[in-house]
Design a protein around this motif. Structure first.
Motif, PDB file in Angstrom:
ATOM      1  N   UNK A  65       0.824  -1.209   0.000  1.00 28.06           N
ATOM      2  CA  UNK A  65       0.000   0.000   0.000  1.00 28.06           C
ATOM      3  C   UNK A  65       0.858   1.259   0.000  1.00 28.06           C
ATOM      4  N   UNK A  66       2.182   1.106  -0.106  1.00 28.28           N
ATOM      5  CA  UNK A  66       3.086   2.256  -0.052  1.00 28.28           C
ATOM      6  C   UNK A  66       4.183   2.167  -1.116  1.00 28.28           C
ATOM      7  N   UNK A  67       3.800   1.713  -2.286  1.00 30.02           N
ATOM      8  CA  UNK A  67       4.692   1.574  -3.420  1.00 30.02           C
ATOM      9  C   UNK A  67       5.967   0.805  -3.086  1.00 30.02           C
ATOM     10  N   UNK A  68       5.798  -0.341  -2.460  1.00 31.79           N
ATOM     11  CA  UNK A  68       6.905  -1.262  -2.293  1.00 31.79           C
ATOM     12  C   UNK A  68       7.759  -1.075  -1.064  1.00 31.79           C
ATOM     13  N   UNK A  69       7.415  -0.122  -0.208  1.00 31.57           N
ATOM     14  CA  UNK A  69       8.194   0.030   1.030  1.00 31.57           C
ATOM     15  C   UNK A  69       7.929  -1.128   1.988  1.00 31.57           C
ATOM     16  N   UNK A  70       6.704  -1.625   1.997  1.00 37.35           N
ATOM     17  CA  UNK A  70       6.344  -2.769   2.830  1.00 37.35           C
ATOM     18  C   UNK A  70       5.380  -3.655   2.054  1.00 37.35           C
ATOM     19  N   UNK A  71       5.385  -4.938   2.388  1.00 37.74           N
ATOM     20  CA  UNK A  71       4.584  -5.912   1.655  1.00 37.74           C
ATOM     21  C   UNK A  71       3.868  -6.845   2.613  1.00 37.74           C
ATOM     22  N   UNK A  72       2.738  -7.389   2.168  1.00 43.96           N
ATOM     23  CA  UNK A  72       2.049  -8.415   2.932  1.00 43.96           C
ATOM     24  C   UNK A  72       1.303  -9.329   1.965  1.00 43.96           C
ATOM     25  N   UNK A  73       1.022 -10.533   2.418  1.00 35.34           N
ATOM     26  CA  UNK A  73       0.241 -11.460   1.618  1.00 35.34           C
ATOM     27  C   UNK A  73      -1.244 -11.173   1.791  1.00 35.34           C
ATOM     28  N   UNK A  74      -2.051 -11.438   0.790  1.00 30.88           N
ATOM     29  CA  UNK A  74      -3.491 -11.178   0.907  1.00 30.88           C
ATOM     30  C   UNK A  74      -4.152 -12.131   1.896  1.00 30.88           C
ATOM     31  N   UNK A  75      -5.311 -11.733   2.405  1.00 29.51           N
ATOM     32  CA  UNK A  75      -6.064 -12.596   3.302  1.00 29.51           C
ATOM     33  C   UNK A  75      -6.551 -13.842   2.577  1.00 29.51           C
ATOM     34  N   UNK A  76      -7.054 -13.657   1.360  1.00 32.50           N
ATOM     35  CA  UNK A  76      -7.493 -14.772   0.518  1.00 32.50           C
ATOM     36  C   UNK A  76      -6.754 -14.671  -0.806  1.00 32.50           C
ATOM     37  N   UNK A  77      -5.824 -15.590  -1.096  1.00 30.19           N
ATOM     38  CA  UNK A  77      -5.019 -15.471  -2.309  1.00 30.19           C
ATOM     39  C   UNK A  77      -5.776 -15.926  -3.550  1.00 30.19           C
ATOM     40  N   UNK A  78      -5.252 -15.620  -4.732  1.00 31.16           N
ATOM     41  CA  UNK A  78      -5.818 -16.190  -5.956  1.00 31.16           C
ATOM     42  C   UNK A  78      -5.744 -17.720  -5.915  1.00 31.16           C
ATOM     43  N   UNK A  79      -6.474 -18.361  -6.828  1.00 30.83           N
ATOM     44  CA  UNK A  79      -6.646 -19.810  -6.763  1.00 30.83           C
ATOM     45  C   UNK A  79      -5.532 -20.648  -7.346  1.00 30.83           C
TER      46      UNK A  79
END
Length: 216
Positions: free
Chosen positions: A137-151
């Motif tokens: 959410x900050x142009x690559x300064x921090x990252x997280x995995x989604x709550x529900x990923x793609x299949x």
């Protein structure tokens, strides 16, 4: 140059960027300012790990981002032995990596919100949902995995609007309505690339053997 293989390009008007697999362990990247008639390779390309490169399955692992009227920067994602976000610096991504078939495949950027979504996974195990998507959410300064990923493995991701995205791969198509935090399947059809029409709201997909899809 021996070993040259170009994987992806992106344009904004007459400005463009192209990225290629490493030459002498350096990421190949070049820019054009005249619609592709002439190109200048960057002298400041980053060093990649041994076995780290770029996937050409969808041609969307690099984005050209406007900084000022005629000033641009790029953002790219890599795969193979390492999965990294390559902007002003390299950042390791919490995605599948270590094998030739694994890593980040595609990057989508919503510049106003600085939201970045990256998809990939393992194309040799295309229904595995682990480590196939990360969000910033900050142009690559921090990252997280989604709550529900793609299949499963996804080779391409694209913004439909500031919140909605579509992702596709050989094991199906998914849509997110909350900026990539949660994904739901909409099709089991195999596609390699997806994108919104430049004008209007149509979303098109393309895959093996000339398969074309349109999302309503």
């Amino acid at each position: 140059t021996k070993g040259m293989f170009l994987d992806a390009m992106d344009f904004s008007g007459r400005y463009g960027v192209v990225v290629g697999d490493p030459i002498r362990n350096k990421m190949f990247i070049a820019y054009t300012r005249d619609g592709g008639n002439s190109w200048r390779a960057s002298a400041n390309s980053v060093t990649l790990d041994s076995g780290e490169a770029f996937f050409a399955s969808s041609g969307t692992n690099v984005k050209l981002l406007r900084v000022h009227r005629s000033l641009f920067r790029h953002a790219a994602v890599s795969g193979g032995t390492a999965a990294e976000f390559i902007g002003s610096k390299k950042t390791k991504l919490a995605m599948q990596q270590g094998k030739e078939s694994q890593g980040a495949n595609s990057i989508a950027v919503d510049e106003p919100s600085e939201r970045v979504v990256v998809v990939g996974g393992d194309f040799a195990n295309d229904k595995d949902t682990s480590g196939n998507c990360v969000v910033s959410a900050d142009f690559g300064k921090s990252w997280h995995r989604p709550q529900t990923p793609p299949g499963g493995y996804r080779s391409c991701v694209a913004f439909i609007d500031e919140k909605k995205l579509v992702a596709c791969g050989t094991s199906g198509v998914d849509v997110s309505e909350d900026g990539g935090e949660n994904w739901k399947p909409v099709s089991g059809e195999s596609f390699h690339v997806c994108g919104r029409a430049k004008y209007g709201t149509a979303v098109f997909l393309a895959g093996k053997d000339g398969r074309i899809g349109r999302m309503e």
